[in-house]
Design a protein around this motif. Structure first.
Motif, short mmCIF file in Angstrom:
data_model
loop_
_atom_site.label_atom_id
_atom_site.label_comp_id
_atom_site.label_asym_id
_atom_site.label_seq_id
_atom_site.Cartn_x
_atom_site.Cartn_y
_atom_site.Cartn_z
N ASN A 1 18.02 17.62 -8.87
CA ASN A 1 17.44 16.36 -8.56
C ASN A 1 16.06 16.64 -7.60
O ASN A 1 15.06 16.12 -8.19
CB ASN A 1 18.42 15.39 -7.76
N ASP A 2 16.25 17.63 -6.80
CA ASP A 2 14.99 17.93 -6.12
C ASP A 2 14.08 18.68 -6.81
O ASP A 2 12.67 18.46 -7.13
CB ASP A 2 15.22 19.02 -4.97
N GLY B 1 12.32 16.14 -9.29
CA GLY B 1 11.34 15.32 -8.76
C GLY B 1 9.97 16.16 -8.70
O GLY B 1 8.87 15.42 -9.09
N CYS C 1 12.37 11.41 -5.36
CA CYS C 1 13.74 11.05 -5.82
C CYS C 1 13.97 9.67 -5.97
O CYS C 1 14.51 9.14 -6.96
CB CYS C 1 14.94 11.92 -5.22
N TYR D 1 14.89 7.00 -9.04
CA TYR D 1 16.14 5.87 -9.15
C TYR D 1 15.68 4.69 -9.01
O TYR D 1 16.89 3.75 -8.57
CB TYR D 1 16.88 6.51 -8.18
N ALA E 1 18.88 13.11 0.41
CA ALA E 1 19.61 12.94 -0.81
C ALA E 1 20.04 11.44 -0.75
O ALA E 1 19.83 10.48 -1.64
CB ALA E 1 20.56 13.85 -1.42
N ALA F 1 17.36 8.52 -0.46
CA ALA F 1 16.94 8.04 -1.80
C ALA F 1 17.43 7.07 -2.48
O ALA F 1 16.96 6.52 -3.24
CB ALA F 1 16.73 9.61 -2.72
N GLY G 1 10.26 14.98 -5.24
CA GLY G 1 11.60 15.52 -4.88
C GLY G 1 12.40 14.87 -3.96
O GLY G 1 11.96 13.55 -3.34
#
Length: 346
Positions: A101-102, A105, A112, A116, A290, A293, A331
């Protein structure tokens, strides 16, 4: 795709005690994935009761075919692939998901949270967790929570009222409670819940054994405070079986397998009329960011990992008035990265 990793011992400021155990550190696995000159960072926080370890994490990483991850990443397909390698191991799977995911982004040049659909203006306050301890140490922990607007209290032993009274002697902040399955009698539990309501408690996590669906449902039907599943829920597939038994759930990325499934769990819980707390294990800034986010999509947050530890290897996230401030960096927005931290790889 190349991977570098490092086994890291995250040292806690105070011994962390809950209803059934105590510890002073947490083993974590930090990973760095490199894809087309873009680096992504992930973390597996492996609290002992979940059954993962440095050895199991390294063994799992060596089973992954890293060449199959090609942008644009399909995160559902990725998690299905990781589950097909071996059941369980949610924390190391979360580390992989977080790192991807990082990278995603950074390739898209978006944070991130934006990917989302999370609105930074809807960030909830995050709580500061206080484990079971002596009155003197509890007061020290409350002092350490300076700047936080909510305290989360671990209960589930015989001296629950004493712990709350100690906190109330030095703080009037709103409280969250986590009983960690420590209550065994539902009539005693409902009496405690009403007493805690009078003490300013705003939610209670996992009051009774996760296997006692009927007992927890009985409390949920009578409680003036939201009752949340914690140990009773790990992955998306667990939610349907909890329908009607709880007011909401606690999502932890180290149990869900990462950001993607954590997001799916939020959407599913909301569709079921359930509220959501996003929580954490003992974590560095990597896993915390994380969780951040997704936090604006949730009703409550308990993402205090960097503040409970002595050796967070990254820059701590910025907080104002008890709320994390989301970065506009692409990210995760992780800062303070020391390349020498990642000593092994393949």
């Amino acid at each position: 795709m190349k991977i570098a990793y490092n086994a890291y011992s995250l040292e806690l400021k105070h011994p962390f005690s809950i209803a059934k155990f105590s510890r002073t550190s947490t083993p974590v696995m930090l990973i760095r994935l490199s894809y087309e000159n873009i680096e992504g960072y992930g973390e597996a926080s492996m609290v002992p009761y979940m059954g993962e370890s440095v050895e199991t994490a390294v063994a799992f990483l060596k089973k992954v075919d890293w060449n199959r991850f090609v942008h644009p990443f399909n995160f559902e397909e990725t998690l299905n692939y990781l589950d097909s390698i071996e059941k369980g191991h949610p924390a190391i799977k979360a580390a992989i998901d977080i790192a991807l995911n990082d990278i995603n982004g950074k390739l898209l040049n978006k944070p991130c949270y934006e990917i989302y659909g999370a609105d930074p203006l809807k960030m909830p306050v995050t709580s500061y967790t206080i484990g079971i301890d002596t009155a003197e140490v509890i007061k020290e922990k409350v002092a350490d929570a300076n700047g936080f607007k909510v305290l989360k209290i671990k209960l589930g032993r015989d001296n629950d009222k004493e712990l709350i009274n100690t906190i109330r002697s030095v703080s009037d902040l709103p409280l969250y409670v986590d009983a960690n399955q420590g209550w065994t009698n539902k009539k005693h539990a409902i009496e405690m819940i009403y007493w805690l309501h009078d003490q300013g408690v705003q939610l209670i996590e996992q009051p009774m054994d996760k296997a006692d669906l009927e007992g927890n449902a009985w409390l949920t039907g009578r409680s003036p405070i939201p009752i949340l599943a914690d140990e009773a829920v790990q992955r998306l597939s667990d939610l349907e079986g909890l329908r009607g038994a709880y007011h909401g759930i606690n999502i932890k990325l180290m149990k869900s397998g990462g950001i993607y499934e954590g997001h799916q769990m939020i959407l599913k819980a909301k569709s079921m009329g359930m509220k959501v707390l996003i929580g954490c294990m003992s974590e560095t800034s990597c896993a915390t960011q994380a969780g951040m986010a997704l936090a604006p999509l949730c009703d409550w947050a308990d993402l205090d990992g960097p503040w409970l530890t002595k050796n967070n290897p990254f820059t701590a996230p910025k907080m104002i008035e008890g709320k994390y401030q989301l970065s506009q960096l692409p990210g995760l927005g992780l800062e303070g990265i020391n390349p020498s931290l990642f000593t092994s790889g393949f």
